[in-house]
Design a protein around this motif. Structure first.
Motif, PDB file in Angstrom:
ATOM      1  N   ALA A  84       0.829  -1.198   0.000  1.00 26.18           N
ATOM      2  CA  ALA A  84       0.000   0.000   0.000  1.00 26.18           C
ATOM      3  C   ALA A  84       0.866   1.251   0.000  1.00 26.18           C
ATOM      4  O   ALA A  84       0.575   2.215  -0.716  1.00 26.18           O
ATOM      5  CB  ALA A  84      -0.939  -0.001   1.202  1.00 26.18           C
ATOM      6  N   GLN A  87       2.233   1.833  -3.513  1.00 27.75           N
ATOM      7  CA  GLN A  87       1.174   2.294  -4.394  1.00 27.75           C
ATOM      8  C   GLN A  87       0.840   3.759  -4.101  1.00 27.75           C
ATOM      9  O   GLN A  87       0.698   4.580  -5.008  1.00 27.75           O
ATOM     10  CB  GLN A  87      -0.056   1.415  -4.144  1.00 27.75           C
ATOM     11  N   HIS A  88       0.739   4.056  -2.820  1.00 29.77           N
ATOM     12  CA  HIS A  88       0.370   5.388  -2.391  1.00 29.77           C
ATOM     13  C   HIS A  88       1.430   6.409  -2.816  1.00 29.77           C
ATOM     14  O   HIS A  88       1.104   7.500  -3.283  1.00 29.77           O
ATOM     15  CB  HIS A  88       0.207   5.392  -0.864  1.00 29.77           C
ATOM     16  N   THR A  90       3.599   6.109  -5.326  1.00 27.00           N
ATOM     17  CA  THR A  90       3.550   6.283  -6.773  1.00 27.00           C
ATOM     18  C   THR A  90       2.438   7.248  -7.156  1.00 27.00           C
ATOM     19  O   THR A  90       2.643   8.190  -7.923  1.00 27.00           O
ATOM     20  CB  THR A  90       3.301   4.925  -7.463  1.00 27.00           C
ATOM     21  N   THR A  91       1.263   7.016  -6.610  1.00 22.69           N
ATOM     22  CA  THR A  91       0.124   7.860  -6.954  1.00 22.69           C
ATOM     23  C   THR A  91       0.364   9.298  -6.520  1.00 22.69           C
ATOM     24  O   THR A  91       0.121  10.238  -7.279  1.00 22.69           O
ATOM     25  CB  THR A  91      -1.151   7.327  -6.284  1.00 22.69           C
TER      26      THR A  91
END
Lengths: 249, 249
Positions: A84, A87-88, A90-91
């Motif tokens: 997570a 992902q977080h 990257t976003t």
DNA sequence: AAACAATAAATGTCTGACAAATGAAAATCG
DNA sequence: CGATTTTCATTTGTCAGACATTTATTGTTT
């Protein structure tokens, strides 16, 4: 787990959504095996490549993992903090770079969130986390450090501060803000003078955290916020001046 | 944008990574068109279905959009706050539900982050945002409201508070924490008494925000944190008691 | 000149097939 | 009989080729 057979548009997206909903709703639990691709194709009345595209969408979101072989298949995956985080980050990074978020906004957000952690960290930090903070401060004082390494150490210091709050949800949320700031921070050239200043503030923060003094930690963080903003504005001004100079030639 | 031809494992994942890196590094800019699927298949020396699986992975992360037709294709997509919100909320919700994050941890994180926003919101909130907060408070006082609707209104109230800070990065980070808490909050049954208490605290917060009094807002939020924690613990105790009762029969 | 039809390019989907991995069952040997 | 090896069935990973669908462009006709 059904799809609307009438709208034959974006089948793979529909199938992905159906499975995702089943996972989110708790209908499918962690490590449960999904039907094989062939069975799913039968169920949804589509071909196997279409099912596969849907599964790849879910795999991209870390919702499932696949395994080959006789007892293989697609399994509901336990979403781990580590995944997570990644992902977080990257976003968040993309969001900042694609939407031209200015330095002030990102900086304000970052330190506002960090100040939310400081009181908790003052109460709960482990000796280990405190030692990490001290070690990073020492590292920042080393001569001949590149700006990039200095930034990395800065992130590590603040990471230890945040982790000291001993709240994984906070750490997760903060990771995005702190790490996504790095590309912006990397545009700053840290002079020896500004490094001294930052190290002094870091030391004050570490001292406050060690003493369990939430107020002092907050005050030091507030000063660090203001100082970082100043540095950022200087860097932006220097960059703009350089750009205009290049344009003129 | 190359892949390692030696390792023939997880080709679609490798291709997705290669394209994702190109986007993140800024090598490809927003709205730029990717090569067609056939061309990508040639470039990477794989088949079209494999390329398609890679593209679906990227589409799942909102990194590209596809368009059919003559001038169609895959385009680098500007990641919008709205999309990032949705993604962040999904991930946060899953993280909380799959890792059995307890109510206390999530609650603490949520209010710690909100308290970081409050001072900024006290300075900057628009009349509109204040009106939204007042309207939600009024809605929360309506008789006969279901717990779910009450919770929705609660989220809307806090959303307005956060948006009042006028910092999209903060709003984005907070959205995950606040919305992901909802499934946990929905386990609470709000009595008339507890609703009154919450509405009184919400009113104090709104008053403080209207007056620009950051300290008062912070104090009210601190009380709300404590009160919500109490309610949560009661709900957990009630649930555990009910479960044990069922097990015994 | 405007409306309409043919065209080309691209994605979306399907069919069928083979390769590779992997655990389980069957066969073999000590 | 037990341990080891072999075989096999299952499942995902990949490929090739084809057709359907969408859509902007282009050419034709009125």
């Amino acid at each position: 787990m059904k799809i609307d057979p009438k709208s034959r548009a974006d089948l793979s997206a529909q199938i992905a959504k159906a499975i995702r909903d089943a996972i989110i709703s708790g209908e499918m639990i962690v490590d449960e095996r999904l039907p094989s691709e062939a069975e799913l194709a039968d169920q949804f009345e589509v071909s196997r490549p279409t099912v596969r595209e849907a599964l790849k969408r879910l795999a991209a979101q870390n919702l499932i993992r696949t395994q080959r072989g006789a007892t293989g298949g697609a399994f509901v995956r336990r979403l781990r903090y580590q995944d997570a985080y990644a992902q977080h980050i990257t976003t968040s990074t993309l969001l900042l770079s694609m939407n031209a978020v200015d330095f002030e906004t990102a900086c304000e957000a970052r330190y506002a969130l960090e100040r939310a952690c400081a009181p908790l960290s003052a109460q709960r930090r482990t000796p280990d986390q405190l030692a990490t903070m001290r070690a990073e401060i020492h590292r920042q004082g080393q001569p001949g450090l590149s700006d990039e390494v200095f930034c990395d150490s800065d992130v590590a210091f603040h990471r230890a501060l945040v982790d000291g709050a001993d709240n994984p949800v906070l750490s997760y949320q903060l990771a995005g803000a702190v790490e996504a700031m790095q590309p912006l921070m990397n545009m700053i050239t840290f002079t020896a003078r500004s490094r001294e200043e930052i190290i002094a503030l870091h030391t004050r923060i570490a001292d406050a955290i060690e003493a369990g003094d939430a107020g002092a930690a907050d005050a030091a963080l507030a000063e660090l916020t203001a100082y970082t903003l100043t540095l950022g504005q200087q860097a932006m001004a220097a960059r703009d001046a350089a750009r205009h100079g290049t344009d003129a030639t």
